[in-house]
Design a protein around this motif. Sequence first.
Motif, PDB file in Angstrom:
ATOM      1  N   SER A 197     -61.305  53.629  92.124  1.00 31.41           N
ATOM      2  CA  SER A 197     -60.363  53.444  93.222  1.00 31.41           C
ATOM      3  C   SER A 197     -58.918  53.541  92.767  1.00 31.41           C
ATOM      4  CB  SER A 197     -60.593  52.076  93.875  1.00 31.41           C
ATOM      5  OG  SER A 197     -60.408  51.041  92.900  1.00 31.41           O
ATOM      6  N   ASP A 198     -58.650  53.150  91.518  1.00 34.38           N
ATOM      7  CA  ASP A 198     -57.265  53.079  91.043  1.00 34.38           C
ATOM      8  C   ASP A 198     -57.263  52.974  89.526  1.00 34.38           C
ATOM      9  OD1 ASP A 198     -54.262  52.327  92.020  1.00 34.38           O
ATOM     10  OD2 ASP A 198     -54.776  51.206  90.217  1.00 34.38           O
ATOM     11  N   MET A 199     -56.291  53.607  88.895  1.00 32.61           N
ATOM     12  CA  MET A 199     -56.150  53.499  87.433  1.00 32.61           C
ATOM     13  C   MET A 199     -54.673  53.521  87.063  1.00 32.61           C
ATOM     14  SD  MET A 199     -57.609  57.234  86.299  1.00 32.61           S
ATOM     15  CE  MET A 199     -57.200  58.725  87.224  1.00 32.61           C
ATOM     16  N   PHE A 200     -53.910  52.700  87.763  1.00 32.57           N
ATOM     17  CA  PHE A 200     -52.459  52.735  87.630  1.00 32.57           C
ATOM     18  C   PHE A 200     -52.007  52.397  86.210  1.00 32.57           C
ATOM     19  CE2 PHE A 200     -48.106  51.243  87.998  1.00 32.57           C
ATOM     20  CZ  PHE A 200     -47.548  52.171  88.861  1.00 32.57           C
ATOM     21  N   TYR A 201     -52.593  51.360  85.605  1.00 33.64           N
ATOM     22  CA  TYR A 201     -52.142  50.905  84.294  1.00 33.64           C
ATOM     23  C   TYR A 201     -53.053  51.321  83.135  1.00 33.64           C
ATOM     24  CZ  TYR A 201     -48.748  47.844  86.624  1.00 33.64           C
ATOM     25  OH  TYR A 201     -47.713  47.357  87.371  1.00 33.64           O
ATOM     26  N   GLY A 202     -54.314  51.613  83.420  1.00 28.94           N
ATOM     27  CA  GLY A 202     -55.231  51.942  82.331  1.00 28.94           C
ATOM     28  C   GLY A 202     -56.396  52.773  82.821  1.00 28.94           C
ATOM     29  N   ALA A 203     -56.805  53.757  82.013  1.00 31.06           N
ATOM     30  CA  ALA A 203     -57.867  54.685  82.403  1.00 31.06           C
ATOM     31  C   ALA A 203     -59.226  53.991  82.428  1.00 31.06           C
ATOM     32  CB  ALA A 203     -57.904  55.867  81.441  1.00 31.06           C
ATOM     33  N   PRO A 204     -60.053  54.243  83.440  1.00 30.33           N
ATOM     34  CA  PRO A 204     -61.359  53.583  83.524  1.00 30.33           C
ATOM     35  C   PRO A 204     -62.313  53.990  82.413  1.00 30.33           C
ATOM     36  CG  PRO A 204     -61.140  55.261  85.230  1.00 30.33           C
ATOM     37  CD  PRO A 204     -59.791  55.098  84.610  1.00 30.33           C
ATOM     38  N   ARG A 205     -62.135  55.174  81.819  1.00 26.20           N
ATOM     39  CA  ARG A 205     -63.046  55.581  80.729  1.00 26.20           C
ATOM     40  C   ARG A 205     -62.954  54.639  79.537  1.00 26.20           C
ATOM     41  NH1 ARG A 205     -58.888  59.371  80.607  1.00 26.20           N
ATOM     42  NH2 ARG A 205     -57.581  59.306  78.741  1.00 26.20           N
ATOM     43  N   ALA A 213     -53.428  48.706  89.939  1.00 28.91           N
ATOM     44  CA  ALA A 213     -52.199  48.155  90.519  1.00 28.91           C
ATOM     45  C   ALA A 213     -52.534  46.908  91.342  1.00 28.91           C
ATOM     46  CB  ALA A 213     -51.528  49.198  91.402  1.00 28.91           C
ATOM     47  N   ARG A 214     -51.518  46.131  91.697  1.00 35.87           N
ATOM     48  CA  ARG A 214     -51.735  44.950  92.540  1.00 35.87           C
ATOM     49  C   ARG A 214     -52.023  45.402  93.976  1.00 35.87           C
ATOM     50  NH1 ARG A 214     -47.976  40.002  90.494  1.00 35.87           N
ATOM     51  NH2 ARG A 214     -47.750  40.645  88.313  1.00 35.87           N
ATOM     52  N   ARG A 215     -53.123  44.928  94.514  1.00 33.28           N
ATOM     53  CA  ARG A 215     -53.479  45.292  95.893  1.00 33.28           C
ATOM     54  C   ARG A 215     -52.687  44.453  96.881  1.00 33.28           C
ATOM     55  NH1 ARG A 215     -58.011  48.680  96.128  1.00 33.28           N
ATOM     56  NH2 ARG A 215     -57.888  48.498  98.405  1.00 33.28           N
ATOM     57  N   ARG A 216     -52.283  45.095  97.959  1.00 33.14           N
ATOM     58  CA  ARG A 216     -51.570  44.402  99.034  1.00 33.14           C
ATOM     59  C   ARG A 216     -52.321  44.543 100.351  1.00 33.14           C
ATOM     60  NH1 ARG A 216     -48.893  41.408  95.501  1.00 33.14           N
ATOM     61  NH2 ARG A 216     -47.305  42.555  94.321  1.00 33.14           N
ATOM     62  N   ASP A 217     -53.664  44.694 100.259  1.00 35.42           N
ATOM     63  CA  ASP A 217     -54.478  44.815 101.464  1.00 35.42           C
ATOM     64  C   ASP A 217     -55.724  43.956 101.303  1.00 35.42           C
ATOM     65  OD1 ASP A 217     -56.203  46.205  99.751  1.00 35.42           O
ATOM     66  OD2 ASP A 217     -55.478  48.167 100.400  1.00 35.42           O
ATOM     67  N   ASP A 218     -56.688  44.145 102.169  1.00 33.16           N
ATOM     68  CA  ASP A 218     -57.896  43.314 102.143  1.00 33.16           C
ATOM     69  C   ASP A 218     -59.041  43.956 101.353  1.00 33.16           C
ATOM     70  OD1 ASP A 218     -56.652  41.397 103.733  1.00 33.16           O
ATOM     71  OD2 ASP A 218     -57.261  42.403 105.588  1.00 33.16           O
ATOM     72  N   GLY A 219     -58.789  45.062 100.688  1.00 29.53           N
ATOM     73  CA  GLY A 219     -59.840  45.758  99.961  1.00 29.53           C
ATOM     74  C   GLY A 219     -60.015  45.254  98.544  1.00 29.53           C
ATOM     75  N   ASN A 220     -60.802  46.004  97.772  1.00 29.55           N
ATOM     76  CA  ASN A 220     -61.008  45.659  96.361  1.00 29.55           C
ATOM     77  C   ASN A 220     -61.146  46.946  95.555  1.00 29.55           C
ATOM     78  OD1 ASN A 220     -63.965  45.783  97.504  1.00 29.55           O
ATOM     79  ND2 ASN A 220     -64.173  45.975  95.284  1.00 29.55           N
ATOM     80  N   ASP A 221     -60.967  46.854  94.271  1.00 27.66           N
ATOM     81  CA  ASP A 221     -61.051  48.023  93.401  1.00 27.66           C
ATOM     82  C   ASP A 221     -62.451  48.180  92.813  1.00 27.66           C
ATOM     83  OD1 ASP A 221     -58.412  49.057  93.624  1.00 27.66           O
ATOM     84  OD2 ASP A 221     -57.694  47.365  92.436  1.00 27.66           O
ATOM     85  N   TRP A 222     -62.756  49.403  92.369  1.00 24.69           N
ATOM     86  CA  TRP A 222     -64.106  49.700  91.886  1.00 24.69           C
ATOM     87  C   TRP A 222     -64.069  50.888  90.920  1.00 24.69           C
ATOM     88  CZ3 TRP A 222     -65.255  54.706  92.985  1.00 24.69           C
ATOM     89  CH2 TRP A 222     -64.576  55.295  94.059  1.00 24.69           C
ATOM     90  N   VAL A 223     -65.135  51.005  90.153  1.00 19.84           N
ATOM     91  CA  VAL A 223     -65.323  52.156  89.265  1.00 19.84           C
ATOM     92  C   VAL A 223     -66.800  52.502  89.255  1.00 19.84           C
ATOM     93  CG1 VAL A 223     -65.568  50.707  87.205  1.00 19.84           C
ATOM     94  CG2 VAL A 223     -64.897  53.094  86.944  1.00 19.84           C
ATOM     95  N   ARG A 224     -67.113  53.802  89.233  1.00 17.64           N
ATOM     96  CA  ARG A 224     -68.489  54.277  89.175  1.00 17.64           C
ATOM     97  C   ARG A 224     -68.752  54.926  87.829  1.00 17.64           C
ATOM     98  NH1 ARG A 224     -69.515  57.892  94.397  1.00 17.64           N
ATOM     99  NH2 ARG A 224     -71.052  58.759  92.950  1.00 17.64           N
ATOM    100  N   VAL A 225     -69.895  54.601  87.239  1.00 13.95           N
ATOM    101  CA  VAL A 225     -70.266  55.117  85.923  1.00 13.95           C
ATOM    102  C   VAL A 225     -71.638  55.778  86.005  1.00 13.95           C
ATOM    103  CG1 VAL A 225     -70.752  54.530  83.508  1.00 13.95           C
ATOM    104  CG2 VAL A 225     -68.946  53.309  84.754  1.00 13.95           C
TER     105      VAL A 225
END
Length: 358
Positions: free
Chosen positions: A192-200, A218-230
């Motif tokens: 969903s996001d990799m603003f500060y660091g790569a998910p790999r 990054a800091r979220r400002r909504d009601d969602g959440n972040d995720w990563v798929r492997v």
Amino acid sequence: MSAFTELPDLAARSLGGGAVAANDEFFAARDNLVTDAPPGFAAGTFGAKGQVYDGWETRRRREPGHDWAILRLGAPGVVTGVVVDTSHFVGNYPPYASVEACGMVGYPDPAELAGADWTTLVPRAALRGDGRNLFEVDDPHRYTHVRLRIYPDGGVARLRVHGVVVPDPALFPDGQLDLAALEHGGLVVGCSDMFYGAPRQLIAPGLARTMGEGWETARRRDDGNDWVRVRLAAPGQVRQVELDTSHFKGNAPAAAALRGIDTRVADPADEAAWFEILPRTRLQPDTRHRFPVDAVPTATEVRLDVFPDGGMARLRLPGRIAPADLDRLRRRWSESLPPAHARQVGTAGTRPARAWWP
């Protein structure tokens, strides 16, 4: 940017890659070729042999011939593209280069590698200085070493060898391994996001030494959440989940959950096809969490959800490949070997495979 650069660098030092031999490294050491960090340069920095360069640099040739360096792939596999990076080499880069590869058993020394059966991946091609020279590769075989030839001499900052990891199944005869590990063939396929660091970096070898070696959003400002798929290294059943928030103190996720899916029989777009591996669980900052997992179905892919955002150092998924899948992977491994390597290990090697598992 070519799509192949999104795949792992099989020669990277962080994966165990190394420069095992070179005919000359008078001005700068061959070891720099596999350094993970981008090449740097500090003008006016001189040593006993001249300006210091972050790369491999040979002396000026005064006789016919060319220079070369041999790299060991930290993660052997199918090469899909090569980057010959001449960053900061302006008046001293080689005008041409070629790249070859071989597949060897065990840990050959330079003399054994010199007599190997080498296959050309990149024919002699023109280079530009102070830039990244990208070359796509179309070869379905698994290789363990590459050889960079430069014509006639000069300096190269980095050699990136991107591709699909194809590990030797003999390393896990009972099918037990970290299913998510990059060095086994795990691959991040979305986030969903990799603003500060790569998910790999989540599935990289070893422990993270700093916060910068993990995945951070990054800091979220909504009601969602972040995720990563492997995508897992092989189809398997997860037996334990390790969520490592080391170094993330004021920015660790408050909680996390893990789900799995077998993409061979289900569509990832179907939310109902995903099954729970770890329910939403509270996390602590700067902590290696280990959670045992009861019997779950076989997965080929997992999705890690963090709530609501933040950073994580590592994701480890110890598990086991089912016997039938392990047998299938052994066959595909043997089919991916180049002829000379296949003869060494006593397999037919007649139908090369493009990937570790279909």
